[in-house]
Design a protein around this motif. Sequence first.
Motif, PDB file in Angstrom:
ATOM      1  N   UNK A  31     -20.915 -38.033 -43.204  1.00 50.65           N
ATOM      2  CA  UNK A  31     -21.498 -38.553 -41.961  1.00 50.65           C
ATOM      3  C   UNK A  31     -22.331 -39.791 -42.227  1.00 50.65           C
ATOM      4  N   UNK A  32     -22.320 -40.719 -41.275  1.00 44.62           N
ATOM      5  CA  UNK A  32     -23.178 -41.898 -41.298  1.00 44.62           C
ATOM      6  C   UNK A  32     -23.996 -41.905 -40.016  1.00 44.62           C
TER       7      UNK A  32
ATOM      8  N   UNK B 181     -18.760 -31.052 -38.223  1.00 42.90           N
ATOM      9  CA  UNK B 181     -17.493 -31.456 -37.607  1.00 42.90           C
ATOM     10  C   UNK B 181     -16.545 -32.092 -38.619  1.00 42.90           C
ATOM     11  N   UNK B 182     -17.086 -32.866 -39.545  1.00 45.04           N
ATOM     12  CA  UNK B 182     -16.242 -33.614 -40.472  1.00 45.04           C
ATOM     13  C   UNK B 182     -15.925 -32.857 -41.758  1.00 45.04           C
TER      14      UNK B 182
ATOM     15  N   UNK C 169     -24.238 -41.639 -32.406  1.00 43.28           N
ATOM     16  CA  UNK C 169     -23.746 -41.256 -33.730  1.00 43.28           C
ATOM     17  C   UNK C 169     -22.433 -40.488 -33.651  1.00 43.28           C
ATOM     18  N   UNK C 170     -22.254 -39.701 -32.602  1.00 45.31           N
ATOM     19  CA  UNK C 170     -20.981 -38.996 -32.413  1.00 45.31           C
ATOM     20  C   UNK C 170     -19.833 -39.999 -32.279  1.00 45.31           C
ATOM     21  N   UNK C 171     -20.063 -41.038 -31.481  1.00 44.69           N
ATOM     22  CA  UNK C 171     -19.027 -42.056 -31.271  1.00 44.69           C
ATOM     23  C   UNK C 171     -18.768 -42.835 -32.552  1.00 44.69           C
ATOM     24  N   UNK C 172     -19.840 -43.222 -33.243  1.00 44.08           N
ATOM     25  CA  UNK C 172     -19.691 -44.005 -34.470  1.00 44.08           C
ATOM     26  C   UNK C 172     -18.949 -43.241 -35.556  1.00 44.08           C
ATOM     27  N   UNK C 173     -19.050 -41.901 -35.545  1.00 42.31           N
ATOM     28  CA  UNK C 173     -18.387 -41.091 -36.564  1.00 42.31           C
ATOM     29  C   UNK C 173     -17.027 -40.564 -36.106  1.00 42.31           C
ATOM     30  N   UNK C 174     -16.645 -40.868 -34.875  1.00 37.37           N
ATOM     31  CA  UNK C 174     -15.328 -40.491 -34.390  1.00 37.37           C
ATOM     32  C   UNK C 174     -15.110 -38.999 -34.240  1.00 37.37           C
ATOM     33  N   UNK C 175     -16.145 -38.259 -33.794  1.00 37.43           N
ATOM     34  CA  UNK C 175     -16.021 -36.805 -33.637  1.00 37.43           C
ATOM     35  C   UNK C 175     -16.263 -36.391 -32.182  1.00 37.43           C
TER      36      UNK C 175
END
Length: 555
Positions: A53-54, A115-116, A140-146
């Motif tokens: 995660x980022x 999630x990841x 952060x959810x959008x930036x991590x694609x989850x």
Amino acid sequence: MLSGRGIRAQSLLSRALFPFFAGLFGRVSSILPFKAAPIMTDKTAPQVREGQATITFPSAEEVFYNPVQEYNRDLSVAVIRLYVKQLLAKDPTKAGKVNVMEALSASGLRSIRYAKEIPGLDKIVANDISKKAVETIRRNIINNGVEELVQPSHNDASMAMYLKRKPEDRFQIIDLDPYGSPTPFLDAAVQSTVDGGLLCVTCTDMAVLCGNATETCYTKYGAISLKAKSCHEIALRIVIACVESHANRYGRYIEPILSLSIDFYCRIFFRINTSQAMCKRTTSKLGHLYQCNGCETLSFQPLGQLVPNDNNGKNFKYKLVSGPPVNKHCSHCQNTHQVGGPIWIAPIHDQHFVSELLVSLDNHEYQTVERMKGMLTVAAEELPDVPLYYQQDRLCAMVKTGSGKMTVFRSALLNAGYRVSLSHANKMAIKTDAPAEFIWDMMRVWRKSNSQSDLKPGTTAFALMATTPKHEVSFETHTEANPDSRKLQLKRFQVNPERNWGPKSRASAGNFDDSEKRRQNQGKKRKQDPADPVAMELAEPRVDPKQIKTVKDQL
């Protein structure tokens, strides 16, 4: 228009009044409305990468991230990953129905890592009561694609769980990682977890749980904590008893599968089940703790007992117990006792689960994997049916003698036919089923062979050594004296990762800087004493009335 003299006088007045108004503003600034700084763009916003995660924070002032807690998150990922794997293997119909609630999400880091990094999850709810935190979570959810797995939620943590109390709406996994005590959220959590579900709980108020504020511990957890060398395991057992108490109110009971005291917090994983019959057994799993005020000998008083009611051992009678287990004065040193609890006196780990968890670590990459292997290995070695432990150097201090190697005392216990293990909570721990009588005989023999100094009458050491040993004690090296965790030199305990490490300040909803407020509160109690010269230095600057009058006269 002011003359040169007037301007100089006005400047003097400004300099004289500035400390006064600065101090006044500092005192009231916390209640004044302020406009939050604009959110920085992704190119300039601070970022943290952990696991897969980022996380991006709105500004440098709003970074709420503690790198020491990475171990907590790594461990949680490993435990939930194994739990989900076992769940789907046992009940394939659960596929697509494994949902997670992170009730206090803050930045969303934990939910995004779940999630990841954990396969088999269907939905994760990342909840927080702060609107600004939820905006950060969403970004952060959008930036991590989850987006398909993680759903942001803006709600009170307890209310978010209470809304899911119906059996068909409950969560398979609930994670509580609050700042401080989790007790305000436990009632909702035990009702909102499915049968066989997993409840993950973190407590960071270890000072309260370890005996520094016994009355506060009782108000929060319903138990009296004691200052003891085994205080970190006492803390675990107080929390477990508290969660069991909340669950029992709704005909539910808990099974602790992993309970760890880590750095400045404890992390415990529970299975939640429903059974009125099992709830009746709770009294046999709880007990009061008696600790001698002199030699610190430990004794336990269960609240109840189970008595088999037939030959096959399937039916039981529930009976009260006789007590207390100690006399008014300690039989070893004649001192009085302190009473604490009730605490959980049943096993705090599922040994089979811990063993499988250790094996699973080889298949995945974690930043803190070496420490995870070390701590879990010690947890797997712990005696499951022996609550608490003694500390080796403290036993030696009680009889005023030097401490020897740990294998020497472990050998004495093993040679006498007793069991002994380490504890993950204390590197000097001796956890054993040997009675206190043998432990003190062992220390008497050890002192006589290693110290000839005189003892002062009336001391605890004098009272302990006044008794003649009744047991044979052999310090000959035993083949099992050195456990595997020590032989392999596994990393069991935390090395200070950074300067001033530990729990961080509570997260704030905005980017208000409270450093001025903390500066003013420094030495607050001493400031109240005008006779203390140090207090006068710490006090806020005061405006001299004579100086103000002089400036006014100049104007």
